[in-house]
Design a protein around this motif. Structure first.
Motif, short mmCIF file in Angstrom:
data_model
loop_
_atom_site.label_atom_id
_atom_site.label_comp_id
_atom_site.label_asym_id
_atom_site.label_seq_id
_atom_site.Cartn_x
_atom_site.Cartn_y
_atom_site.Cartn_z
N ASP A 31 0.83 -1.21 0.00
CA ASP A 31 0.00 0.00 0.00
C ASP A 31 0.86 1.26 0.00
O ASP A 31 0.55 2.24 -0.69
N LEU A 32 1.95 1.26 0.78
CA LEU A 32 2.83 2.42 0.80
C LEU A 32 3.50 2.64 -0.55
O LEU A 32 3.63 3.78 -1.02
N LYS A 33 3.92 1.57 -1.20
CA LYS A 33 4.52 1.71 -2.53
C LYS A 33 3.49 2.22 -3.54
O LYS A 33 3.82 3.05 -4.40
N PHE A 34 2.27 1.74 -3.45
CA PHE A 34 1.23 2.20 -4.36
C PHE A 34 0.92 3.68 -4.12
O PHE A 34 0.68 4.43 -5.08
N GLN A 35 0.95 4.13 -2.87
CA GLN A 35 0.72 5.53 -2.57
C GLN A 35 1.83 6.42 -3.11
O GLN A 35 1.58 7.59 -3.45
N ASN A 36 3.05 5.91 -3.18
CA ASN A 36 4.15 6.70 -3.74
C ASN A 36 3.88 7.07 -5.20
O ASN A 36 4.14 8.20 -5.62
N TYR A 37 3.38 6.12 -5.96
CA TYR A 37 3.06 6.42 -7.36
C TYR A 37 1.91 7.42 -7.47
O TYR A 37 1.94 8.33 -8.31
N GLN A 38 0.91 7.30 -6.64
CA GLN A 38 -0.19 8.25 -6.67
C GLN A 38 0.25 9.65 -6.25
O GLN A 38 -0.19 10.65 -6.83
N THR A 39 1.14 9.73 -5.26
CA THR A 39 1.64 11.03 -4.82
C THR A 39 2.45 11.71 -5.91
O THR A 39 2.31 12.91 -6.17
N LEU A 66 7.94 16.27 -2.83
CA LEU A 66 7.90 14.86 -3.22
C LEU A 66 9.05 14.08 -2.58
O LEU A 66 8.87 12.94 -2.15
N LYS A 67 10.22 14.72 -2.50
CA LYS A 67 11.36 14.05 -1.87
C LYS A 67 11.10 13.79 -0.39
O LYS A 67 11.38 12.69 0.13
N ASN A 68 10.55 14.77 0.30
CA ASN A 68 10.24 14.58 1.72
C ASN A 68 9.19 13.50 1.92
O ASN A 68 9.29 12.68 2.84
N THR A 69 8.21 13.49 1.04
CA THR A 69 7.17 12.46 1.14
C THR A 69 7.76 11.08 0.90
O THR A 69 7.45 10.12 1.62
N PHE A 70 8.64 10.99 -0.09
CA PHE A 70 9.28 9.70 -0.38
C PHE A 70 10.15 9.26 0.79
O PHE A 70 10.21 8.06 1.11
N ASN A 71 10.86 10.20 1.42
CA ASN A 71 11.71 9.84 2.55
C ASN A 71 10.89 9.29 3.72
O ASN A 71 11.28 8.31 4.37
N VAL A 72 9.76 9.94 3.97
CA VAL A 72 8.90 9.45 5.06
C VAL A 72 8.36 8.06 4.73
O VAL A 72 8.35 7.15 5.58
N LYS A 73 7.89 7.89 3.49
CA LYS A 73 7.35 6.59 3.10
C LYS A 73 8.44 5.52 3.10
O LYS A 73 8.20 4.36 3.50
N MET A 74 9.65 5.88 2.69
CA MET A 74 10.74 4.89 2.69
C MET A 74 11.11 4.48 4.12
O MET A 74 11.42 3.31 4.37
N ALA A 75 11.07 5.43 5.06
CA ALA A 75 11.33 5.07 6.46
C ALA A 75 10.26 4.11 6.97
O ALA A 75 10.57 3.14 7.68
N GLN A 76 9.01 4.38 6.62
CA GLN A 76 7.94 3.46 7.02
C GLN A 76 8.10 2.09 6.38
O GLN A 76 7.89 1.06 7.03
N ILE A 77 8.47 2.08 5.11
CA ILE A 77 8.67 0.80 4.42
C ILE A 77 9.83 0.03 5.04
O ILE A 77 9.75 -1.20 5.22
N ASP A 78 10.91 0.73 5.39
CA ASP A 78 12.05 0.05 6.02
C ASP A 78 11.65 -0.57 7.36
O ASP A 78 12.07 -1.70 7.68
N ASN A 79 10.86 0.16 8.14
CA ASN A 79 10.42 -0.40 9.42
C ASN A 79 9.54 -1.63 9.22
O ASN A 79 9.70 -2.64 9.93
N HIS A 80 8.64 -1.57 8.26
CA HIS A 80 7.78 -2.72 7.99
C HIS A 80 8.59 -3.90 7.45
O HIS A 80 8.34 -5.05 7.82
#
Length: 587
Positions: free
Chosen positions: A282-290, A448-462
């Motif tokens: 879901d987080l990866k899919f949201q990255n494309y939508q963002t 977009l970079k900040n959003t990607f960084n936040v999403k990547m941190a969440q993905i790394d934790n998961h």
């Protein structure tokens, strides 16, 4: 079963049970020392501690079994070799592999039992262990009022006793009441007193004699305020009852630990893995939508579609979520309908007659529905009738556009002149359109970079949690497999050293167990950090120790003397025989 099998298996079972109890006791002491200050001194009963120790013994058994198998198999074949029984067995034409067969079969069944225990018994015991240990750690220490020291164990009070004649009679008592959290404004002094518990130690009754209570209100801020009230009460006897609920062991519901992977079996871990994978997808899919929403000009004619695997997984998760919500809604509606049918069952015929009567009234007079009826919803649904709508002259059915002038869009086909191009460029540059566009694009890129960084941190934790779940899954297999690997090392090694007892076998067992423990920690660390796959990280220790077992087995079949100096002298002579003679003489 032949007599030889009974002899070897009988000589193995005794040391195995003994070493298992000893190793389990040692690991139990190590685990208890971690929580020594938190679980002792709480005034708990014997059965509470016995229950906790029993849980600890079962939870650490997966780590104790491999060491017990290694030490007992090494001692068994060491004793057989020391008393020349193994030599007699080999001289009768029985191979070492045949002599190891009964213990090997036992090790196979023990491996299967260890796997079943890891998958079904240990998770349930871990749940009870975590729950009981948390309750003990949260419990307040036992009531222990000492002489000359303020005791603040009772919530809201601070008590000082200058002299204790025994556990009941007290002398020279000072009590500060902090229940209102306003400081030391409520003080009680008493010459003597008695301290007794009642209702199964749920309450403490403190009877004070010949004392004074001083109480003062907290002053409010302000110069012109009147003086605060101060009271002094003298008493001959005063009884204070303290609630000792904080000193009781309250059990926490076990469902609060349902997210811990240590209490899950393989099926539950697989469900957790699927849930974590859905979150990551879901987080990866949201990255494309963002990204598509931030760059509308770029995506006007072009799209940023996610890969097919992400898209298919998203559709699958959404469909499963929709089906689950629909199923829950149907179950909830069925429960509500069953309740409503049960409540209105005696009036079924009356309701049907009233419903028919109301429908007739509404059809005959739709402008005046009976709003006070219990069938209000049915009336409004039936009051809107298609045949009641009649054409009206006020309804516009057509529009006359004959007198309107329709402007046609003029499309210019010739190219712009140089003067027109210069005018357009001047507008673009002089009014700052390009600089504004660049600034906007830069801000969008940063967002977009900040959003990607936040999403990547969440993905790394998961993903890190996903790997830990996989490690917990594979550990149930590798810890059981370690029992057979330790047998594969201990049995041949015992026939080589030919020493029984608790001397050399214990030393060698400790060395190999330390190797096994260090390799296990290293492999799991690699797996947690993503250096290797989770399967390879958990099975890494077994893969490293299997070659040792095969090497010892090969040497034991050849009656090699690995622990004697003559064996290494012979190896050195073989090595020097391949060297040139000049180099040998020079040495």
């Amino acid at each position: 079963m032949k007599k030889l099998d009974k002899l070897i298996l009988g000589s193995f079972l005794g040391p195995f049970l003994l070493t298992f109890l000893v190793v389990d006791f040692i690991l139990l002491i190590v685990n208890m020392l971690k929580y020594f200050d938190e679980i002792f001194g709480k005034g708990l009963g014997f059965f509470i501690y016995a229950e906790l120790i029993g849980y600890f013994v079962i939870s650490i058994s997966p780590m104790a079994l491999p060491l017990a198998v290694l030490l007992s198999s090494l001692m068994t074949f060491g004793n057989l070799g020391e008393h020349f029984e193994l030599t007699a067995i080999k001289s009768s034409g029985i191979s070492l592999i045949r002599a190891m067969r009964p213990i090997g079969i036992f090790a196979v069944f023990l491996t299967i039992g260890a796997y079943l225990s890891n998958n079904y018994l240990v998770p349930k015991v871990n749940l009870k262990t975590f729950s009981l240990l948390y309750d003990i750690r949260m419990k307040s220490p036992a009531l222990d009022i000492k002489e000359g020291v303020f005791y603040a164990g009772i919530p809201g009070y601070s008590i000082k006793v200058n002299e204790k004649r025994d556990d009941v009679r007290l002398k020279d008592i000072i009590i500060y009441n902090h229940a209102d959290q306003q400081g030391n404004l409520n003080v009680t002094l008493a010459d003597s007193g008695r301290m007794e518990t009642f209702f199964s130690d749920s309450y403490l009754k403190l009877t004070l004699y010949n004392g004074i209570n001083y109480k003062e209100d907290r002053p409010t801020r302000g110069i012109s305020e009147p003086p605060v009230e101060f009271s002094r009460t003298k008493f001959d006897e005063n009884v204070i009852v303290f609630d000792l609920d904080a000193f009781q062991l309250s059990r926490t519901p076990e469902d609060q630990w349902s997210t811990n992977r240590a209490i899950k079996n393989i099926a539950q871990i697989q469900v957790g893995l699927d849930s974590i994978y859905s979150l990551v997808n879901d987080l990866k899919f949201q990255n494309y939508q963002t990204a598509e929403s931030i760059y509308p000009f770029f995506t006007k004619n072009r799209k940023l579609p996610p890969p097919d695997d992400i898209k298919n997984r998203k559709q699958k998760d959404d469909e499963e979520r929709r089906v689950r919500i629909e199923r829950e809604r149907r179950e909830r509606d069925s429960i509500e309908n069953s309740k409503s049918n049960t409540d209105t069952l005696p009036f079924k015929n009356v309701d049907s007659l009233q419903s028919r009567e109301l429908k007739v009234n509404v059809a005959s007079n739709p402008e005046n529905p009976r709003l006070d009826s219990i069938f209000k919803r049915k009336i409004y649904r039936n009051s809107t009738r298609i045949d009641s709508v009649t054409p009206s002259s006020n309804i516009i059915t057509s529009v006359d556009t004959s007198g309107l002038e329709v402007k046609k869009k003029v499309i210019r086909t010739e190219s712009l002149t140089a003067q027109e191009m210069e005018l357009i460029d001047s507008i673009m540059f002089k009014r700052g359109y390009i600089s504004n566009a660049l600034t906007m694009a830069l801000n969008n890129s940063r967002n977009l970079k900040n959003t990607f960084n936040v999403k990547m941190a969440q993905i790394d934790n998961h993903e890190r949690e996903f790997r830990r779940y996989e490690i917990a899954w594979y550990q149930k297999y590798t810890q059981a497999l370690a029992c057979f690997v330790m047998f594969l090392i201990g049995a041949p090694l015992g026939s080589i050293i030919k020493k029984g007892g608790l001397g050399m076998p214990v030393l060698i067992s400790i060395i190999f167990f330390i190797m096994f423990y260090m390799l296990t920690i290293t492999g799991e660390k690699w797996a947690k950090e993503g250096v290797t796959s989770s399967f390879f990280g958990t099975i890494f220790s077994n893969l490293c120790l299997i070659p040792f077992g095969l090497f010892f087995l090969r040497q034991a079949r050849k009656d090699a003397r690995l622990f004697e100096g003559d064996f290494y002298v012979g190896i050195w002579k073989k090595v020097t025989s391949f060297l040139p003679k000049s180099s040998v003489k020079s040495d």
